[in-house]
Design a protein around this motif. Structure first.
Motif, PDB file in Angstrom:
ATOM      1  N   ARG A   1       0.840  -1.193   0.000  1.00  0.00           N
ATOM      2  CA  ARG A   1       0.000   0.000   0.000  1.00  0.00           C
ATOM      3  C   ARG A   1       0.877   1.246   0.000  1.00  0.00           C
ATOM      4  N   THR A   2       0.868   1.969  -1.106  1.00  0.00           N
ATOM      5  CA  THR A   2       1.641   3.208  -1.193  1.00  0.00           C
ATOM      6  C   THR A   2       0.800   4.427  -0.822  1.00  0.00           C
ATOM      7  N   ASP A   3      -0.494   4.195  -0.600  1.00  0.00           N
ATOM      8  CA  ASP A   3      -1.389   5.304  -0.273  1.00  0.00           C
ATOM      9  C   ASP A   3      -1.558   5.492   1.234  1.00  0.00           C
ATOM     10  N   TYR A   4      -0.979   4.604   2.016  1.00  0.00           N
ATOM     11  CA  TYR A   4      -1.038   4.692   3.472  1.00  0.00           C
ATOM     12  C   TYR A   4       0.373   4.563   4.044  1.00  0.00           C
ATOM     13  N   ASP A   5       0.586   5.135   5.230  1.00  0.00           N
ATOM     14  CA  ASP A   5       1.673   4.704   6.106  1.00  0.00           C
ATOM     15  C   ASP A   5       1.079   3.603   6.968  1.00  0.00           C
ATOM     16  N   THR A   6       1.705   2.432   6.984  1.00  0.00           N
ATOM     17  CA  THR A   6       1.045   1.243   7.531  1.00  0.00           C
ATOM     18  C   THR A   6       1.786   0.655   8.728  1.00  0.00           C
ATOM     19  N   ALA A   7       1.054  -0.136   9.488  1.00  0.00           N
ATOM     20  CA  ALA A   7       1.631  -0.835  10.647  1.00  0.00           C
ATOM     21  C   ALA A   7       0.782  -2.049  10.969  1.00  0.00           C
ATOM     22  N   LEU A   8       1.406  -3.025  11.604  1.00  0.00           N
ATOM     23  CA  LEU A   8       0.704  -4.225  12.087  1.00  0.00           C
ATOM     24  C   LEU A   8       1.112  -4.486  13.523  1.00  0.00           C
ATOM     25  N   ILE A   9       0.134  -4.782  14.345  1.00  0.00           N
ATOM     26  CA  ILE A   9       0.373  -5.267  15.712  1.00  0.00           C
ATOM     27  C   ILE A   9      -0.360  -6.597  15.845  1.00  0.00           C
ATOM     28  N   TYR A  10       0.363  -7.614  16.256  1.00  0.00           N
ATOM     29  CA  TYR A  10      -0.248  -8.927  16.504  1.00  0.00           C
ATOM     30  C   TYR A  10      -0.015  -9.294  17.958  1.00  0.00           C
ATOM     31  N   VAL A  11      -1.069  -9.715  18.628  1.00  0.00           N
ATOM     32  CA  VAL A  11      -0.935 -10.247  19.984  1.00  0.00           C
ATOM     33  C   VAL A  11      -2.045 -11.270  20.199  1.00  0.00           C
ATOM     34  N   SER A  12      -1.694 -12.363  20.844  1.00  0.00           N
ATOM     35  CA  SER A  12      -2.686 -13.408  21.111  1.00  0.00           C
ATOM     36  C   SER A  12      -3.492 -13.054  22.352  1.00  0.00           C
ATOM     37  N   ASP A  13      -4.730 -13.548  22.414  1.00  0.00           N
ATOM     38  CA  ASP A  13      -5.586 -13.220  23.562  1.00  0.00           C
ATOM     39  C   ASP A  13      -5.202 -14.009  24.809  1.00  0.00           C
ATOM     40  N   HIS A  14      -4.744 -15.227  24.645  1.00  0.00           N
ATOM     41  CA  HIS A  14      -4.312 -16.053  25.779  1.00  0.00           C
ATOM     42  C   HIS A  14      -3.547 -17.236  25.215  1.00  0.00           C
ATOM     43  N   GLY A  15      -2.985 -18.044  26.092  1.00  0.00           N
ATOM     44  CA  GLY A  15      -2.231 -19.211  25.651  1.00  0.00           C
ATOM     45  C   GLY A  15      -3.043 -20.483  25.732  1.00  0.00           C
ATOM     46  N   GLU A  16      -2.349 -21.603  25.911  1.00  0.00           N
ATOM     47  CA  GLU A  16      -3.004 -22.913  25.875  1.00  0.00           C
ATOM     48  C   GLU A  16      -2.152 -23.941  26.608  1.00  0.00           C
ATOM     49  N   SER A  17      -2.818 -24.834  27.333  1.00  0.00           N
ATOM     50  CA  SER A  17      -2.143 -25.985  27.930  1.00  0.00           C
ATOM     51  C   SER A  17      -2.280 -27.169  26.990  1.00  0.00           C
ATOM     52  N   LEU A  18      -1.174 -27.870  26.802  1.00  0.00           N
ATOM     53  CA  LEU A  18      -1.161 -29.007  25.867  1.00  0.00           C
ATOM     54  C   LEU A  18      -0.862 -30.313  26.596  1.00  0.00           C
ATOM     55  N   GLY A  19      -1.342 -30.424  27.812  1.00  0.00           N
ATOM     56  CA  GLY A  19      -1.144 -31.653  28.584  1.00  0.00           C
ATOM     57  C   GLY A  19      -0.229 -31.484  29.770  1.00  0.00           C
TER      58      GLY A  19
ATOM     59  N   PRO B   1       2.537 -14.563  22.482  1.00  0.00           N
ATOM     60  CA  PRO B   1       3.413 -13.859  21.538  1.00  0.00           C
ATOM     61  C   PRO B   1       2.844 -12.492  21.157  1.00  0.00           C
ATOM     62  N   MET B   2       3.751 -11.577  20.835  1.00  0.00           N
ATOM     63  CA  MET B   2       3.346 -10.270  20.319  1.00  0.00           C
ATOM     64  C   MET B   2       4.422  -9.772  19.367  1.00  0.00           C
ATOM     65  N   VAL B   3       4.022  -9.365  18.169  1.00  0.00           N
ATOM     66  CA  VAL B   3       4.955  -8.808  17.193  1.00  0.00           C
ATOM     67  C   VAL B   3       4.375  -7.528  16.619  1.00  0.00           C
ATOM     68  N   MET B   4       5.276  -6.671  16.144  1.00  0.00           N
ATOM     69  CA  MET B   4       4.874  -5.424  15.489  1.00  0.00           C
ATOM     70  C   MET B   4       5.722  -5.221  14.244  1.00  0.00           C
ATOM     71  N   TRP B   5       5.101  -4.609  13.257  1.00  0.00           N
ATOM     72  CA  TRP B   5       5.821  -4.196  12.046  1.00  0.00           C
ATOM     73  C   TRP B   5       5.350  -2.795  11.677  1.00  0.00           C
ATOM     74  N   LEU B   6       6.298  -1.908  11.412  1.00  0.00           N
ATOM     75  CA  LEU B   6       5.995  -0.517  11.074  1.00  0.00           C
ATOM     76  C   LEU B   6       6.653  -0.188   9.752  1.00  0.00           C
ATOM     77  N   SER B   7       5.894   0.412   8.841  1.00  0.00           N
ATOM     78  CA  SER B   7       6.478   0.809   7.563  1.00  0.00           C
ATOM     79  C   SER B   7       7.451   1.965   7.775  1.00  0.00           C
ATOM     80  N   PRO B   8       8.462   2.084   6.899  1.00  0.00           N
ATOM     81  CA  PRO B   8       9.424   3.197   7.042  1.00  0.00           C
ATOM     82  C   PRO B   8       8.738   4.560   7.069  1.00  0.00           C
ATOM     83  N   GLY B   9       7.680   4.735   6.242  1.00  0.00           N
ATOM     84  CA  GLY B   9       6.981   6.008   6.222  1.00  0.00           C
ATOM     85  C   GLY B   9       6.337   6.327   7.553  1.00  0.00           C
ATOM     86  N   LEU B  10       5.748   5.309   8.213  1.00  0.00           N
ATOM     87  CA  LEU B  10       5.110   5.557   9.500  1.00  0.00           C
ATOM     88  C   LEU B  10       6.161   5.839  10.567  1.00  0.00           C
TER      89      LEU B  10
END
Length: 546
Positions: free
Chosen positions: A444-462, A484-493
């Motif tokens: 997207r060249t028409d926006y300065d963009t960003a992504l934030i990802y974070v999970s709501d909770h974890g999980e027990s697997l036994g 987990p939590m990750v972020m990505w920010l475009s250079p323009g932002l």
């Protein structure tokens, strides 16, 4: 000739005459002995040495149920009410034993608010076993003929019965007072294992917190919100906030997990990975409203959180367009009155199978809805993610890389490694989904963009005999609250927001939590409001305000 008088009637045709109090006591003892294996396992570690405590607890548990039932069971309600309790308690005990869940108010809210697709995955053939075993006591119940009494005598006897139940419970507590007090002090959570008292009391608490009837309008938050002025010619900002589902930090490749479950994200330049993040709760019902609230876990007040507007409403007050796209069970009030798109019932070929849709459905048609002429935008993508127990249905076949996998929602029937394999494959697909979303934002060249990802909770697997999630927060294991939590920010932002990327990388090394989400998004979108708390803004220290 007529039938001889006095002939014996077959035993299965004989009626059992009992006073209602005796029936209550028998059912209460039955619950204590046959429907509380999870409680006995959690409270008694050595029956031979703790026999006195076990006897004491048996008296207490039986007395508690007798006292509760004594208020509602009478000659007219006894059979239908006790039948329902026997069947529901058998089901509750099955899930408690199978997955290690605790039936507190939060878990019961999860049950009441679950959708048909989610509940359908939990209805397995194994559920017929406890129901079949309950058929015999139910049959006996319906052979009982309750004794009739005149109401003054019935009232006197019932009052004495309730008093006797209280005295029996007190006697049980005194029998092993030290052991009982130690259990209450050190393992308060076991009270959520006492069945059916746990779900009955929790149901009352849930109904009091959210009474039936029309839902009240959310109380306003951040009506003073305004976006800070920006230089002329600045591009509008587009933030995509991905709310993950049931992804735990321990299996996240970027956090140093032995398996590479995030291969595509690891190749993205400038990605910020926060490796020590704590969730607001151990279930979606708690975490989702909490993480979008200005109050959060640090000032946790469930009633206050659920009755007030969220981060999205504050953004809306500031003139920022919001959109919630959902591939799960809704926004839990977070987006009430705002734009919501439910995609879980789509029939897109290759993404949906008639039961569920893969998370790729969240990106389908999204770009066409993003017009920069409408100004800044915040889009929330609510994943199906790693929602259990059917992890094997959360990814397409090409992401089945760790094998063999558990393909049975009754997780106790699978080897633990098979469960982990299916879970990790679902993380691989989330990794791909996030990388694909970032690629879309890069284009997207028409926006300065960003992504934030974070999970709501974890999980027990036994681990420790626990599966899934929802353990009370005070005792929830790290597997259920480290996410987990990750972020990505475009250079323009980055440039427009005057952020120091070196500083941001240092910030990823410290602890973070869901409490950081509300102020960090406000800071990133340059929204001024009294609700903004810079001390919790992950970007604040790295923003050059000159």
């Amino acid at each position: 000739m007529g039938q001889k008088t006095g002939s014996k009637t077959a035993w299965w045709k004989q009626r059992i005459e009992l006073p209602s109090e005796a029936l209550i006591l028998l059912c209460s003892a039955f619950f204590a002995l046959f429907n509380n294996s999870a409680f006995w396992h959690g409270a008694i570690s050595n029956p031979m040495q703790q026999w006195r405590l076990a006897l004491s607890l048996f008296l207490i548990v039986t007395a508690v149920h007798a006292f509760l039932l004594g208020w509602v069971v009478n000659r007219w309600t006894a059979k239908p009410l006790l039948t329902a309790l026997l069947l529901v308690t058998a089901v509750a005990s099955h899930y408690m034993n199978a997955y290690g869940v605790y039936l507190d108010a939060d878990m019961l809210r999860n049950v009441l608010h679950t959708d048909s697709k989610e509940s359908g995955e939990l209805l397995t053939w194994w559920l017929l076993v406890p129901l079949a075993l309950t058929a015999f006591p139910v049959a006996l119940l319906w052979r009982v003929q309750l004794r009739r009494r005149k109401w003054p005598r019935a009232l006197a006897i019932r009052s004495a019965f309730l008093l006797g139940a209280l005295l029996a419970g007190a006697a049980g507590a005194l029998m092993s007072s030290q052991g009982v007090s130690s259990l209450i002090r050190n393992h308060r959570e076991v009270r959520y294992l006492v069945t059916p008292a746990n779900y009955l009391v929790s149901l009352v608490n849930v109904m009091q917190a959210s009474p039936p009837g029309p839902k009240r309008a959310l109380l306003p938050v951040g009506l003073d919100a305004r976006q800070d002025p920006r230089p002329a010619g600045s591009k509008p900002r587009l933030l995509v906030l991905v709310v993950g589902e049931t992804a735990r930090a321990q299996n996240w490749g970027l956090n140093g997990y032995a398996r590479q479950t995030t291969p595509e994200l690891s190749r993205i330049e400038g990605l910020l990975n926060f490796s020590d993040v704590t969730s607001c709760g151990s279930s979606t019902e708690v975490s989702l409203p909490c993480m979008f609230s200005p109050y959060g876990r640090r000032d946790y007040d469930e009633r206050k959180i659920r009755s007030h507007q969220s981060l999205l409403h504050v953004l809306d007050h500031a003139g920022i367009g919001t959109l919630w796209r959902d591939n799960q069970s809704g926004c839990k009030g977070v987006c009430d009155g705002l734009t919501l798109q439910r995609l879980q019932d789509s029939n897109e070929p290759g993404l949906c199978n008639g039961k569920r849709c893969l998370d790729g459905i969240l990106l389908k048609g999204l770009e066409a809805q993003l017009s920069p002429s409408k100004g800044d935008r915040v889009v929330v993508l609510h994943q199906l993610g790693n929602h259990g127990p059917s992890y094997f249905e959360r990814y397409p076949l090409e992401y089945k890389r760790f094998t063999p996998t558990c393909e049975n929602p009754e997780l106790g029937q699978c080897a633990r490694q098979e469960i982990v394999n299916a879970y990790d494959n679902a993380l691989l697909y989330t990794d791909h989904f996030l990388a694909e979303t970032i690629a879309m934002l890069k284009s997207r060249t028409d926006y300065d963009t960003a992504l934030i990802y974070v999970s709501d909770h974890g999980e027990s697997l036994g681990e420790k005999g626990l599966f899934l999630h929802g353990v009370p927060y005070s005792i929830a294991p790290a597997e259920q609250i480290k996410v987990p939590m990750v972020m990505w920010l475009s250079p323009g932002l980055v440039q427009d927001a005057r952020l120091d990327t070196t500083c941001l990388k240092r910030e990823t090394m410290g602890p973070a939590s869901h409490d950081n989400l509300f102020p960090s998004v406000l800071g990133l979108m340059q929204v001024s409001t009294r609700e903004y708390q810079p001390a919790y803004d992950l970007f604040a220290k790295c923003r050059n305000r000159q």
